[in-house]
Design an enzyme around this catalytic site. Structure first.
Site, mmCIF file in Angstrom:
data_model
loop_
_atom_site.group_PDB
_atom_site.id
_atom_site.type_symbol
_atom_site.label_atom_id
_atom_site.label_comp_id
_atom_site.label_asym_id
_atom_site.label_seq_id
_atom_site.Cartn_x
_atom_site.Cartn_y
_atom_site.Cartn_z
ATOM 1 C CG ASP A 11 -4.576 -7.156 7.350
ATOM 2 O OD1 ASP A 11 -4.845 -6.122 7.976
ATOM 3 O OD2 ASP A 11 -4.307 -7.158 6.131
ATOM 4 C CE LYS A 19 3.449 1.682 6.363
ATOM 5 N NZ LYS A 19 3.661 2.748 5.359
ATOM 6 C CG HIS A 20 -4.178 -2.962 9.481
ATOM 7 N ND1 HIS A 20 -4.263 -4.251 9.961
ATOM 8 C CD2 HIS A 20 -4.035 -2.170 10.575
ATOM 9 C CE1 HIS A 20 -4.183 -4.236 11.278
ATOM 10 N NE2 HIS A 20 -4.038 -2.988 11.682
ATOM 11 C CD GLU A 21 -3.746 -5.291 0.952
ATOM 12 O OE1 GLU A 21 -3.554 -4.144 0.489
ATOM 13 O OE2 GLU A 21 -2.967 -6.230 0.796
ATOM 14 N NE ARG A 46 -2.355 -0.399 3.541
ATOM 15 C CZ ARG A 46 -1.785 -1.262 4.365
ATOM 16 N NH1 ARG A 46 -1.768 -2.533 4.067
ATOM 17 N NH2 ARG A 46 -1.257 -0.853 5.495
#
Length: 734
Positions: free
Chosen positions: A380, A369-371, A58
């Protein structure tokens, strides 16, 4: 982007050095990509020379998802910028700031910043590979301080238009943005007919994801070429657009490497080697301590007056009469501790340590990091694992309390009180809306991590309390292989009803101005058709019942998909599936109870459950990221997300159980210690996140190595704190 999710304004751009003259011949510079224009235009492609590929992720560039447009004042200067690269000493700058923290660990991690040459582009650094002198280091630090924000995970792209007319429009689409609209990057003016004055424009592009670049004519919006390429961090590239025929009917678009990218993943390798070195030292030290002369010498040096007592109490197995200072209470505590399944605390501690690390930034790497929407990253995994092991602990703790004579009403009061405290701590203490303004009812975030844990614990624990029995042992059933399932069929009916409710609300609830059953991120996703439909029914229910100001204001989809609607990943609808996740953990706890000390039975059932969850996930997702019936989505807490992370949880618990409780090859350290104090570590790391020694001012905020050092140091400190609390037998239970 700061801790609250807000973007900082770009600073003024310093003047940069000029590009080296661009050779006209194809052979003098490697061309790494070419495209083919619509309408039969033939695009000339030179031999490709690709830089190292980097995993996609991301992007979080300011203003655009994965790219940033430069201001007009800086475009010309950036267009002439040739050597856009890491400065000498930038990878060492955290050493001074980290001094004195967790002495051995922080100093060892500082080694990550001592080898900048390994992460710099070719040709950078001191001549002939010599070490930079003090002046060079000072100059580099000054340059690093003047460096504008937004450069980490980015590369410089210079677009050269050699077409006489018209101008070009450059747009891009990130590979992580599913069915997204192309985003305008820059206008490239036409050439004046002389190759010495070509039209140029410079843009910053994302290096975490592959990008698709599209060049259109500014007149008629005719597509000239389209190129897909994965840029490297801190790389310098040129995209040359020129006509192959006099009438410009045949156009070539060639991507050229001006400056090679750096390898931003080397700090991870260094960190791994550092921790492996520390582990090796500890193992060797433990082996030496088993040698009597060495052990006696060490304890004599530590405290000569109490050498014998220390040896007996710490290394022996004394009874209550071995020492006049021996206390029966600690002895009984130790006995109780040995009866505890260390694998559960180790599993919980591992999940918590990863959670702390990713919450602190994870070195600013995309996979920590979160998707942004559909998909799965390391970040996650940890929350559902924590929910899973909470369910496992519920089965064991309730059985233990009832077996020791507690009434169900007393246990129910304890469940209600603990749930209330978790929810209260989440709302008052750990509330991200503190970042917006002083906390008040107007901006109070109602959902949250601890709130979801509290409510999930309440439902699953109460459900288990209704059917659990005080006596231990197996139950007589017609199907012995299902004795941990069939006696609890009302629980399974309840869980199935909850899942039917989730499916009906998700796919049948009408949402204003949105298609029924919409599971997308909104924004520019789905070609911009539903910009205000973020999360579909899940987002609509939260906004309707809680209000937009009382939910999370910076969802992970905001950067990539440019969503403007608030969305809470810990919202109401997703809580249903978190209950399902905790119930899977509850089932793991029942397995350990029903088949106590039958290790093969326990492990075989863990394998069966993991296979079953994997099969369900494969069916729901069609083994794809975007094209399944129900994609894996952490923001929605989709049922496929639960079954996938549940599959991994059963496998991980199987491995830890085998190593820690069956073969006893591993004590569970160091994860066992934070697992014994999970609430304290979680709340503590949230409250003290922005305080020294967990965070300090970095001299180079665009260095993955420096971010990784800071985040690993902070995480290691919490592990050390939990170890000290464990040694002093301090446990915060609610």
């Amino acid at each position: 982007m700061d801790a609250c999710g807000a973007f900082s304004a770009p600073a003024a751009q310093p003047p940069r050095r000029h590009l080296r003259p661009e050779p006209a011949a194809c052979e003098e510079r490697p061309r790494v990509a070419a495209g083919r224009a619509k309408g039969g235009f033939e695009l000339d492609a030179c031999p490709s020379v690709h830089p190292p590929d980097f995993p996609s992720g991301r992007a979080q560039a300011a203003g655009r998802p994965g790219w940033g447009r430069l201001t007009p004042e800086s475009t010309e200067e950036r267009g002439r910028a040739g050597r856009w690269r890491r400065r000498p000493g930038a990878e060492r700058s955290a050493m001074a700031a980290a001094a004195g923290l967790a002495a051995a660990v922080a100093a060892a991690l500082g080694a990550l910043l001592m080898a900048p040459a390994l992460t710099e582009p070719p040709g950078h650094g001191s001549p002939e590979g010599s070490a930079p002198g003090p002046r060079a280091g000072a100059a580099a630090a000054a340059v690093a301080e003047r460096r504008p924000p937004g450069r980490m995970d980015q590369a410089l792209l210079l677009v050269r238009n050699e077409l006489p007319a018209p101008g070009l429009r450059l747009a891009a689409r990130s590979g992580s943005c599913h069915q997204c609209l192309y985003q305008f990057l820059a206008f490239v003016p036409p050439s004046n007919g002389s190759l010495k004055k070509t039209g140029t424009a410079s843009v910053m592009v994302d290096t975490q994801h592959p990008l698709t670049l599209m060049l259109n004519s500014s007149v008629g919006d005719r597509e000239l070429c389209k190129i897909q390429y994965h840029f490297g961090e801190f790389g310098n590239y040129s995209l040359v657009v020129k006509a192959l025929t006099a009438n410009t009917e045949t156009v070539s678009c060639d991507l050229i490497i001006n400056e090679g990218p750096i390898n931003s993943y080397l700090p991870i390798l260094f960190a791994f080697l550092v921790y492996m070195g520390i582990l090796a030292v500890l193992i060797v030290g433990r082996l030496f301590m088993k040698i009597d002369p060495v052990r006696n010498w060490v304890y004599k040096k530590l405290n000569p007056r109490e050498t014998d007592r220390l040896i007996n109490s710490e290394l022996g197995s004394p009874n209550t009469t071995d020492s006049i200072n021996c206390d029966p209470a600690p002895h009984s505590w130790s006995t109780a501790s040995r009866q505890r399944l260390h694998s559960l605390d180790t599993f919980r501690g591992l999940s918590l340590v990863i959670m702390v690390f990713v919450n602190y930034g994870g070195g600013k790497y995309w996979f920590f990091k979160h998707e942004s929407w559909n998909g799965l990253t390391v970040a996650d995994l940890v929350f559902p694992w924590f929910v899973f092991i909470m369910g496992t602990s519920i089965a064991l703790s309730l059985s233990s309390m009832l077996r020791w004579g507690s009434s169900k009403w007393k246990v129910l009061r304890k469940i209600l009180w603990r749930s209330f405290l978790l929810i209260l701590l989440g709302i008052i203490v750990v509330n991200p809306n503190y970042c917006l303004k002083p906390l008040s009812w107007d901006n109070l975030r109602i959902p949250g991590v601890l709130q979801r844990l509290g409510f999930t614990y309440l439902v699953v624990a109460a459900l288990e309390l209704l059917f659990t029995r005080a006596e231990s042992g197996t139950l007589e059933t017609s199907y012995p292989a299902l004795q941990d399932i069939l006696p609890y069929w009302p629980q399974w009916i309840f869980i199935l009803i909850l899942e039917v409710i989730w499916l009906c609300l998700t796919f049948l609830l009408p949402v204003p101005d949105c298609p029924r059953g919409y599971l997308g991120p909104g924004g520019i996703g789905d070609f911009g058709k539903y910009p205000n439909c973020t999360g579909g029914a899940a987002g609509y229910i939260d906004r309707l019942l809680l209000g937009e100001k009382h939910i999370y204001q910076h969802p992970s989809s905001g950067v990539t998909y440019q969503t403007t609607m608030p969305y809470d990943p810990e919202g109401i609808l997703g809580t249903i599936n978190s209950i399902v996740m905790a119930f899977l953990g509850l089932q793991a706890g029942k397995i350990t109870l029903f088949y106590k000390d039958q290790h093969k039975q326990i492990m075989s059932r863990f394998v069966i459950w993991s296979i079953l969850m994997g099969i369900i996930s494969a069916i729901l997702t069609k083994c794809s990221k975007e094209e399944g019936f129900i994609p894996i989505n952490k923001n929605l807490w989709s049922i496929s997300y639960v079954t996938t992370t549940g599959c991994f949880a059963f496998i991980l618990l199987l491995l830890i159980y085998y190593l820690v409780d069956v073969k006893k090859l591993w004590s569970g350290a160091p994860f066992f210690y934070p697992g014994m104090n999970s609430i304290l570590v979680y709340i503590g790391h949230e409250v003290f996140e922005n305080y020294f020694p967990f965070k300090w001012k970095m001299q180079d905020s665009q260095s993955h190595g420096e971010h990784l050092t800071q985040n690993l140091t902070a995480t290691t400190l919490w592990v050390l704190i939990s170890y000290l609390l464990y040694r002093r037998r301090i446990f915060w239970k609610i």
